[in-house]
Scaffold this motif. Structure first.
Motif, PDB file in Angstrom:
ATOM      1  N   ARG A 320       0.844  -1.215   0.000  1.00  0.00           N
ATOM      2  CA  ARG A 320       0.000   0.000   0.000  1.00  0.00           C
ATOM      3  C   ARG A 320       0.871   1.254   0.000  1.00  0.00           C
ATOM      4  O   ARG A 320       0.610   2.230  -0.697  1.00  0.00           O
ATOM      5  CB  ARG A 320      -0.855   0.053   1.273  1.00  0.00           C
ATOM      6  CG  ARG A 320      -2.131  -0.709   1.181  1.00  0.00           C
ATOM      7  CD  ARG A 320      -3.018  -0.204   2.319  1.00  0.00           C
ATOM      8  NE  ARG A 320      -3.759  -1.290   2.908  1.00  0.00           N
ATOM      9  CZ  ARG A 320      -4.567  -1.155   3.951  1.00  0.00           C
ATOM     10  NH1 ARG A 320      -4.705   0.017   4.538  1.00  0.00           N
ATOM     11  NH2 ARG A 320      -5.237  -2.172   4.421  1.00  0.00           N
ATOM     12  N   THR A 321       1.920   1.222   0.844  1.00  0.00           N
ATOM     13  CA  THR A 321       2.799   2.397   0.989  1.00  0.00           C
ATOM     14  C   THR A 321       3.543   2.677  -0.314  1.00  0.00           C
ATOM     15  O   THR A 321       3.578   3.818  -0.794  1.00  0.00           O
ATOM     16  CB  THR A 321       3.807   2.155   2.142  1.00  0.00           C
ATOM     17  OG1 THR A 321       3.066   1.845   3.315  1.00  0.00           O
ATOM     18  CG2 THR A 321       4.686   3.354   2.387  1.00  0.00           C
ATOM     19  N   ILE A 322       4.113   1.635  -0.877  1.00  0.00           N
ATOM     20  CA  ILE A 322       4.888   1.806  -2.118  1.00  0.00           C
ATOM     21  C   ILE A 322       3.974   2.333  -3.222  1.00  0.00           C
ATOM     22  O   ILE A 322       4.317   3.273  -3.943  1.00  0.00           O
ATOM     23  CB  ILE A 322       5.566   0.470  -2.508  1.00  0.00           C
ATOM     24  CG1 ILE A 322       6.689   0.177  -1.509  1.00  0.00           C
ATOM     25  CG2 ILE A 322       6.090   0.499  -3.936  1.00  0.00           C
ATOM     26  CD1 ILE A 322       7.245  -1.227  -1.566  1.00  0.00           C
ATOM     27  N   GLU A 323       2.781   1.732  -3.335  1.00  0.00           N
ATOM     28  CA  GLU A 323       1.833   2.200  -4.359  1.00  0.00           C
ATOM     29  C   GLU A 323       1.451   3.647  -4.135  1.00  0.00           C
ATOM     30  O   GLU A 323       1.334   4.427  -5.070  1.00  0.00           O
ATOM     31  CB  GLU A 323       0.568   1.339  -4.340  1.00  0.00           C
ATOM     32  CG  GLU A 323       0.496   0.439  -5.548  1.00  0.00           C
ATOM     33  CD  GLU A 323      -0.395  -0.753  -5.307  1.00  0.00           C
ATOM     34  OE1 GLU A 323      -1.517  -0.560  -4.799  1.00  0.00           O
ATOM     35  OE2 GLU A 323       0.048  -1.874  -5.619  1.00  0.00           O
ATOM     36  N   TRP A 324       1.265   4.029  -2.869  1.00  0.00           N
ATOM     37  CA  TRP A 324       0.869   5.409  -2.563  1.00  0.00           C
ATOM     38  C   TRP A 324       1.949   6.383  -3.062  1.00  0.00           C
ATOM     39  O   TRP A 324       1.634   7.385  -3.703  1.00  0.00           O
ATOM     40  CB  TRP A 324       0.629   5.593  -1.057  1.00  0.00           C
ATOM     41  CG  TRP A 324       0.040   6.942  -0.766  1.00  0.00           C
ATOM     42  CD1 TRP A 324      -1.277   7.276  -0.769  1.00  0.00           C
ATOM     43  CD2 TRP A 324       0.763   8.163  -0.509  1.00  0.00           C
ATOM     44  NE1 TRP A 324      -1.438   8.615  -0.521  1.00  0.00           N
ATOM     45  CE2 TRP A 324      -0.201   9.189  -0.361  1.00  0.00           C
ATOM     46  CE3 TRP A 324       2.109   8.496  -0.390  1.00  0.00           C
ATOM     47  CZ2 TRP A 324       0.138  10.524  -0.089  1.00  0.00           C
ATOM     48  CZ3 TRP A 324       2.451   9.812  -0.128  1.00  0.00           C
ATOM     49  CH2 TRP A 324       1.482  10.806   0.018  1.00  0.00           C
TER      50      TRP A 324
END
Ligand code: NAD
Ligand code: DAU
Length: 350
Positions: A320-324
């Protein structure tokens, strides 16, 4: 309708907390966010809630007693949640003085004003509480075994963690001396959206995107206990509502990783998403002075007393963090400009 005074709400965890609270409580709450917008404060973190009728932003310093008094006079505040702080260990090693001012003095000014407006002849007004957002770093460093419990003696090492430990002692003193309703939360390392790219995870993601060297301090085997920021927010909400007055609650992810594991994970995940990035970018650099070896939280108390369990596992949270960050290159681009590059050059040499 409950009124929350959130300090430092334009920073990483504070802004995530404001989002979390509006998602959960919608129109049932009123939030006042006071933040003096240091390099780490970013109103872009709050763009989609800034026009809500039950939200108000005030640019102000927690060291400014007069301004805080005005806020307490104008609004009937139920909860103060103090996120405002200088939060980066490396900066504290370079220049401790602002850490002493904001983290220690600012906390004392803020809690004193809350006391002034909440105190009655015998005790405090009903339903008020002051929450100090602290850190597991106040406990110092662990060897290979063991965990920090709430009973672990504080033994901070950096100017940052010492200033946070001092603030905790002041808050505890307001409970011990005046029986002021307080809680202190001590959380492990957070990760997720809106984190300033001076901290390990967003710094690595940004460097990978830019195809820049990845600096790892020392041997890369220091261990941190990672918690997805939304879970931290959920835990704080629980402590506000159900935490026993005067108590300290540790919050952890039960998710220990060596720094090198984190770095390799990010490189692997970004490669998987089609980015041209290689482990050859990794550079072992001079170690952080006084670098704490391992942090690990024992969360038994908050789990058993308040039924808190993290809901986001490491894999999901990291993806989720990387995609954000990949989907919010504009947000990142506005930060990694001149000032950030000056910081980067000063701390990393190039
Ligand atoms: P951050 O640096 O991203 O945000 C801090 C915010 O406080 C910024 O918006 C800044 O402008 C504001 N601020 C600084 N000085 C201020 C002042 N004098 N008056 C008003 N506002 C001021 O920090 P963060 O990572 O979001 O951390 C928030 C809190 O949580 C801190 O108290 C930190 O010690 C604690 N904490 C952080 C972590 C973590 O992993 N990031 C873990 C545990 C605890
Ligand atoms: O444990 C909670 C604390 O976590 C919070 O109280 C702090 O506010 C927060 O900044 C964080 O402190 P750390 O020092 O653990 O986080 P940081 O992201 O700075 O570093 C994580 C680890 O990665 C640490 O062992 C140092 C290392 N590191 C960090 C950077 C920025 C590197 O190896 N290279 C880097 O460039």
């Amino acid at each position: 309708m409950k009124t929350y005074l959130i300090t430092g709400g334009a920073g990483f965890i504070g802004s995530n907390f404001i989002h979390y609270m509006f998602n959960k409580y919608k129109e049932e709450i009123f939030i006042i966010n006071i933040d003096n917008l240091t390099y780490a404060g970013n109103l872009n973190n709050l763009k989609n809630i800034e026009n809500l009728n039950n939200y108000k932003f005030i640019k102000g310093d927690i060291c400014d007693a007069e301004n805080l008094s005005k806020i307490f006079k104008t609004y009937d505040i139920e909860y103060v949640v103090n996120f405002a702080a200088e939060s980066h260990v490396d900066r504290s090693i370079e220049d401790p003085s602002i850490f002493v001012k904001t983290n220690i003095l600012g906390t004392q000014v803020l809690i004193e004003i809350a006391k002034k407006y909440w105190k009655m002849k015998n005790g405090f007004k009903e339903g008020k509480k002051y929450i100090q957002i602290s850190t597991d770093e106040v406990y110092g460093s662990l060897g290979e075994d063991g965990y920090f419990t709430e009973k672990t003696l504080i033994d901070p090492h950096s100017p940052y963690s010492s200033s946070k430990a001092s603030a905790d002692l002041i808050v505890k003193a307001y409970y011990d001396t005046y029986r002021m309703p307080i809680n202190i939360t001590r959380c492990s390392n957070n990760y997720g959206p809106y984190q300033f790219p001076e901290k390990l995870i967003p710094l690595i993601i940004n460097n990978c995107i830019k195809n820049r060297d990845i600096p790892i301090y020392g041997d890369g085997k220091n261990v941190r206990d990672w918690l997805y920021v939304e879970d931290h927010c959920a835990a704080i909400d629980l402590v506000i509502n159900e935490g026993a007055v005067g108590e300290i609650y540790n919050i952890g992810g039960n998710n220990e990783k060596q720094n090198i594991e984190i770095v390799k994970y990010i490189i692997y995940a970004l490669k998987h998403k089609g980015l041209d990035v290689e482990e050859a970018l990794i550079r072992y650099v001079e170690d952080r002075k006084g670098h704490d070896r391992r942090y690990a939280i024992d969360s038994t108390k908050i789990r058993e007393e308040l039924r808190f369990n993290p809901s986001v596992n490491f894999n999901d949270g990291m993806l989720r963090t990387i995609e954000w960050y990949l989907n919010n290159k504009d947000w990142l681009g506005k930060i990694v400009n001149g000032d950030y590059m000056n910081y980067y050059k000063k701390f990393y040499g190039r």
